[in-house]
Scaffold this motif. Structure first.
Motif, PDB file in Angstrom:
ATOM      1  N   TYR A  12       0.821  -1.210   0.000  1.00 55.17           N
ATOM      2  CA  TYR A  12       0.000   0.000   0.000  1.00 55.17           C
ATOM      3  C   TYR A  12       0.852   1.257   0.000  1.00 55.17           C
ATOM      4  CZ  TYR A  12      -3.991  -2.994   0.958  1.00 55.17           C
ATOM      5  OH  TYR A  12      -4.955  -3.943   0.858  1.00 55.17           O
ATOM      6  N   GLU A  22     -11.611   8.862 -14.369  1.00 52.08           N
ATOM      7  CA  GLU A  22     -11.364   8.476 -12.989  1.00 52.08           C
ATOM      8  C   GLU A  22     -10.534   7.197 -12.909  1.00 52.08           C
ATOM      9  OE1 GLU A  22     -13.946   9.654  -9.533  1.00 52.08           O
ATOM     10  OE2 GLU A  22     -14.613   7.605  -9.885  1.00 52.08           O
ATOM     11  N   GLU A  23      -9.606   7.189 -11.952  1.00 54.93           N
ATOM     12  CA  GLU A  23      -8.752   6.024 -11.737  1.00 54.93           C
ATOM     13  C   GLU A  23      -8.704   5.650 -10.273  1.00 54.93           C
ATOM     14  OE1 GLU A  23      -4.713   6.162 -13.236  1.00 54.93           O
ATOM     15  OE2 GLU A  23      -5.426   7.045 -15.102  1.00 54.93           O
ATOM     16  N   GLY A  24      -8.434   4.400 -10.039  1.00 54.23           N
ATOM     17  CA  GLY A  24      -8.111   3.937  -8.702  1.00 54.23           C
ATOM     18  C   GLY A  24      -6.872   3.071  -8.804  1.00 54.23           C
ATOM     19  N   CYS A  25      -6.430   2.495  -7.690  1.00 56.44           N
ATOM     20  CA  CYS A  25      -5.217   1.690  -7.701  1.00 56.44           C
ATOM     21  C   CYS A  25      -5.302   0.713  -6.527  1.00 56.44           C
ATOM     22  CB  CYS A  25      -4.011   2.609  -7.549  1.00 56.44           C
ATOM     23  SG  CYS A  25      -2.444   1.740  -7.437  1.00 56.44           S
ATOM     24  N   PHE A  71      -4.061   1.858  -3.271  1.00 58.60           N
ATOM     25  CA  PHE A  71      -4.756   2.992  -2.647  1.00 58.60           C
ATOM     26  C   PHE A  71      -6.226   2.643  -2.418  1.00 58.60           C
ATOM     27  CE2 PHE A  71      -1.171   4.806  -4.782  1.00 58.60           C
ATOM     28  CZ  PHE A  71      -0.819   5.953  -4.084  1.00 58.60           C
ATOM     29  N   PRO A  72      -6.509   1.715  -1.496  1.00 60.08           N
ATOM     30  CA  PRO A  72      -7.906   1.313  -1.338  1.00 60.08           C
ATOM     31  C   PRO A  72      -8.805   2.499  -0.990  1.00 60.08           C
ATOM     32  CG  PRO A  72      -6.493   0.355   0.388  1.00 60.08           C
ATOM     33  CD  PRO A  72      -5.591   0.993  -0.609  1.00 60.08           C
ATOM     34  N   GLY A  73      -9.900   2.612  -1.717  1.00 59.38           N
ATOM     35  CA  GLY A  73     -10.896   3.638  -1.403  1.00 59.38           C
ATOM     36  C   GLY A  73     -10.600   5.015  -1.949  1.00 59.38           C
ATOM     37  N   ILE A  74      -9.496   5.174  -2.704  1.00 50.73           N
ATOM     38  CA  ILE A  74      -9.165   6.497  -3.237  1.00 50.73           C
ATOM     39  C   ILE A  74      -9.292   6.488  -4.767  1.00 50.73           C
ATOM     40  CG2 ILE A  74      -7.320   8.226  -3.492  1.00 50.73           C
ATOM     41  CD1 ILE A  74      -6.358   7.381  -0.688  1.00 50.73           C
ATOM     42  N   TYR A  75     -10.061   7.438  -5.273  1.00 50.71           N
ATOM     43  CA  TYR A  75     -10.273   7.558  -6.719  1.00 50.71           C
ATOM     44  C   TYR A  75     -10.095   9.014  -7.110  1.00 50.71           C
ATOM     45  CZ  TYR A  75     -12.248   2.982  -5.990  1.00 50.71           C
ATOM     46  OH  TYR A  75     -12.402   1.666  -5.630  1.00 50.71           O
ATOM     47  N   HIS A 124      -0.979   3.655 -16.486  1.00 50.13           N
ATOM     48  CA  HIS A 124      -0.998   3.573 -15.021  1.00 50.13           C
ATOM     49  C   HIS A 124       0.059   2.559 -14.540  1.00 50.13           C
ATOM     50  CE1 HIS A 124      -3.244   3.498 -11.038  1.00 50.13           C
ATOM     51  NE2 HIS A 124      -2.465   2.432 -10.955  1.00 50.13           N
ATOM     52  N   LYS A 175      -7.503  10.981   3.607  1.00 45.24           N
ATOM     53  CA  LYS A 175      -7.496   9.526   3.371  1.00 45.24           C
ATOM     54  C   LYS A 175      -6.082   9.045   3.040  1.00 45.24           C
ATOM     55  CE  LYS A 175     -11.931   7.839   1.623  1.00 45.24           C
ATOM     56  NZ  LYS A 175     -12.652   7.476   0.402  1.00 45.24           N
TER      57      LYS A 175
END
Ligand code: NI
Length: 183
Positions: free
Chosen positions: A13, A97-100, A103-107, A142, A167
């Motif tokens: 993380y 929009e992206e997430g990873c 990075f749980p819960g962060i977009y 990414h 966050k």
């Protein structure tokens, strides 16, 4: 290629040093590398990701796997393996929009090239070249960034980062030195 059974590896993380380390090119397709590819692939699917890079499981090698379409295609798995990738072309710009998985819960919305041409070696050590657009292109960029130690939050403007800054700080604070989220 003989099918190796992949293991589910713990995801590192945000806050883990492995995510910021420079990666090394792969010089040979050893049994170890084949196992890492199998592990990355299994872990990506297990964690419902569309891409996963070696630094996210604590390895500093230039390898990532992607499968941008498996959700749209009824979870039919069709992984693409990229070893030592290189951009040949980057064109246009598009925001989405992206997430990873790190990075749980962060977009956040990130600007990326709309179209890329990229070459790499695949899991059979064959040279491959893809022209990718939109989602496929975004996922590749990414993951490519991960190999450079660049994280998607780095590409979000400071002003926009304020929205998820708390966050982010919380995640960094609760990631231990092995990259495990203890929060
Ligand atoms: Ni990521």
């Amino acid at each position: 290629m003989r099918k190796l059974k992949g293991k589910i590896l713990p995801i590192r993380y945000y806050g883990d040093k492995s995510l910021r380390k420079a990666t090394e090119p792969v010089s040979e397709l050893t049994e170890e590398i084949k196992q890492l590819i199998a592990d990355l692939t299994r872990t990506m699917y297990e964690k419902d990701g569309v891409g996963l890079s070696a630094p996210q499981v604590g390895s500093s090698l230039k390898i990532f796997v992607v499968d941008p379409f498996w959700f749209q295609e009824g979870k039919k798995k069709n992984p693409f393996v990229f070893i030592n990738p290189k951009y040949l072309e980057l064109k246009g710009e598009i925001s989405a929009e992206e997430g990873c998985l790190s990075f749980p819960g962060i977009y956040a919305k990130v600007n990326r090239a709309q179209k890329i041409v990229i070459e790499a070696l695949n899991e059979n050590w064959e040279k491959i070249k893809y022209e990718a657009e939109d989602l496929f292109s975004r996922v590749l960029q990414h993951e490519y960034d991960h190999l450079e130690g660049i994280l998607f939050v780095d590409r979000v403007s400071k002003l926009k980062r304020i929205v998820f800054l708390k966050k982010l700080q919380e995640l960094e604070k609760t990631t231990d030195e092995n990259g495990v989220n203890i929060g």
